[in-house]
Design a protein around this motif. Structure first.
Motif, mmCIF file in Angstrom:
data_model
loop_
_atom_site.group_PDB
_atom_site.id
_atom_site.type_symbol
_atom_site.label_atom_id
_atom_site.label_comp_id
_atom_site.label_asym_id
_atom_site.label_seq_id
_atom_site.Cartn_x
_atom_site.Cartn_y
_atom_site.Cartn_z
ATOM 1 N N MET A 1 0.813 -1.192 0.000
ATOM 2 C CA MET A 1 0.000 0.000 0.000
ATOM 3 C C MET A 1 0.866 1.271 0.000
ATOM 4 N N ASN A 2 2.044 1.247 0.619
ATOM 5 C CA ASN A 2 2.904 2.416 0.647
ATOM 6 C C ASN A 2 3.500 2.666 -0.728
ATOM 7 N N THR A 3 3.411 3.917 -1.191
ATOM 8 C CA THR A 3 3.914 4.256 -2.513
ATOM 9 C C THR A 3 4.367 5.707 -2.540
ATOM 10 N N PHE A 4 5.434 5.966 -3.274
ATOM 11 C CA PHE A 4 5.937 7.317 -3.513
ATOM 12 C C PHE A 4 6.284 7.347 -4.990
ATOM 13 N N ARG A 5 5.376 7.897 -5.794
ATOM 14 C CA ARG A 5 5.549 7.917 -7.243
ATOM 15 C C ARG A 5 5.760 9.338 -7.733
ATOM 16 N N ILE A 6 6.757 9.478 -8.586
ATOM 17 C CA ILE A 6 6.952 10.706 -9.343
ATOM 18 C C ILE A 6 6.888 10.294 -10.801
ATOM 19 N N GLY A 7 5.908 10.828 -11.511
ATOM 20 C CA GLY A 7 5.684 10.375 -12.878
ATOM 21 C C GLY A 7 5.352 8.892 -12.851
ATOM 22 N N ASP A 8 6.050 8.117 -13.666
ATOM 23 C CA ASP A 8 5.834 6.670 -13.726
ATOM 24 C C ASP A 8 6.802 5.893 -12.844
ATOM 25 N N THR A 9 7.599 6.575 -12.038
ATOM 26 C CA THR A 9 8.641 5.911 -11.262
ATOM 27 C C THR A 9 8.227 5.726 -9.809
ATOM 28 N N GLU A 10 8.354 4.510 -9.328
ATOM 29 C CA GLU A 10 8.068 4.171 -7.925
ATOM 30 C C GLU A 10 9.360 4.246 -7.123
ATOM 31 N N PHE A 11 9.367 5.103 -6.087
ATOM 32 C CA PHE A 11 10.526 5.253 -5.220
ATOM 33 C C PHE A 11 10.358 4.537 -3.884
ATOM 34 N N VAL A 16 9.801 8.430 7.488
ATOM 35 C CA VAL A 16 8.635 9.302 7.598
ATOM 36 C C VAL A 16 8.722 10.041 8.926
ATOM 37 N N GLY A 17 8.579 11.345 8.866
ATOM 38 C CA GLY A 17 8.486 12.173 10.065
ATOM 39 C C GLY A 17 7.120 12.819 10.075
ATOM 40 N N PHE A 18 6.377 12.663 11.176
ATOM 41 C CA PHE A 18 4.996 13.151 11.230
ATOM 42 C C PHE A 18 4.669 13.618 12.635
ATOM 43 N N SER A 19 4.129 14.823 12.727
ATOM 44 C CA SER A 19 3.609 15.283 14.015
ATOM 45 C C SER A 19 2.541 16.333 13.784
ATOM 46 N N ILE A 20 1.592 16.349 14.705
ATOM 47 C CA ILE A 20 0.599 17.417 14.769
ATOM 48 C C ILE A 20 0.590 17.874 16.219
ATOM 49 N N ILE A 24 -0.684 22.275 14.366
ATOM 50 C CA ILE A 24 0.351 22.527 13.352
ATOM 51 C C ILE A 24 0.922 21.193 12.872
ATOM 52 N N LEU A 25 0.896 20.997 11.571
ATOM 53 C CA LEU A 25 1.392 19.771 10.941
ATOM 54 C C LEU A 25 2.831 19.939 10.486
ATOM 55 N N ASP A 26 3.653 18.962 10.832
ATOM 56 C CA ASP A 26 4.985 18.807 10.263
ATOM 57 C C ASP A 26 5.047 17.407 9.678
ATOM 58 N N LEU A 27 5.338 17.308 8.392
ATOM 59 C CA LEU A 27 5.343 16.030 7.697
ATOM 60 C C LEU A 27 6.504 15.993 6.720
ATOM 61 N N GLU A 28 7.280 14.908 6.797
ATOM 62 C CA GLU A 28 8.355 14.664 5.837
ATOM 63 C C GLU A 28 8.292 13.194 5.440
ATOM 64 N N ILE A 29 8.317 12.946 4.142
ATOM 65 C CA ILE A 29 8.302 11.576 3.630
ATOM 66 C C ILE A 29 9.420 11.457 2.602
ATOM 67 N N ALA A 30 10.282 10.486 2.801
ATOM 68 C CA ALA A 30 11.388 10.242 1.870
ATOM 69 C C ALA A 30 11.128 8.964 1.087
ATOM 70 N N GLY A 31 11.681 8.907 -0.105
ATOM 71 C CA GLY A 31 11.663 7.673 -0.863
ATOM 72 C C GLY A 31 12.595 6.653 -0.222
ATOM 73 N N ASP A 32 12.436 5.403 -0.586
ATOM 74 C CA ASP A 32 13.259 4.324 -0.052
ATOM 75 C C ASP A 32 14.670 4.409 -0.648
ATOM 76 N N GLU A 33 15.674 4.402 0.211
ATOM 77 C CA GLU A 33 17.062 4.571 -0.221
ATOM 78 C C GLU A 33 17.527 3.434 -1.138
ATOM 79 N N GLU A 34 17.166 2.198 -0.827
ATOM 80 C CA GLU A 34 17.606 1.058 -1.648
ATOM 81 C C GLU A 34 16.969 1.084 -3.036
ATOM 82 N N ILE A 35 15.685 1.394 -3.094
ATOM 83 C CA ILE A 35 15.020 1.489 -4.400
ATOM 84 C C ILE A 35 15.650 2.612 -5.211
ATOM 85 N N ILE A 118 1.597 9.930 -3.381
ATOM 86 C CA ILE A 118 2.186 9.267 -2.222
ATOM 87 C C ILE A 118 1.064 8.739 -1.338
ATOM 88 N N VAL A 119 1.203 7.495 -0.920
ATOM 89 C CA VAL A 119 0.298 6.920 0.075
ATOM 90 C C VAL A 119 1.187 6.255 1.111
#
Length: 123
Positions: A1-11, A16-20, A24-35, A118-119
């Protein structure tokens, strides 16, 4: 279910950094380093120029439990970007419900507009 797509590319999803806090929302999501490493080593992937996996961030955003629409006014008022070798403008929507974050929109990366989807399920 987790996905980070830019165009046709899956990263994939990496850190993930998340707080409310105090609405106030602070959210950071990174692509997978190995992929990303696999993509960066493939000259045909279109991402071989990049040194780091993509990261999207939203910092200091007022959150009232509803979808957040990221437009030009939001970009000028808050720290919002898709980082891919530089901080690139992102416009679109952020939805948070039932421990699932959804980000959908567009990013201007080096003058080219890419769809971003991104999901991410929060653990």
């Amino acid at each position: 279910m987790n996905t980070f797509r830019i165009g046709d590319t899956e990263f994939g999803i990496g850190e993930v950094g998340f707080s409310i806090e105090d609405g106030i929302l602070d959210l950071e999501i990174a692509g997978d380093e190995e992929i990303f490493e696999q993509l960066a080593q493939d000259d045909d992937s279109g991402w071989s120029w990049a040194l780091y996996e993509p990261q999207i961030y939203f910092r200091g955003i007022p959150f009232e439990g509803k979808d957040i629409i990221i437009d030009e006014v939001m970009l000028d008022s808050y720290e919002i970007a898709l980082y891919m070798m530089e901080h690139n403008d992102f416009t679109g929507k952020v939805s948070i419900s039932d421990n699932i974050i959804k980000v959908n929109g567009k990013a201007d990366i080096m003058g080219e507009i890419y769809p971003v989807s991104i999901v991410c399920r929060l653990e």
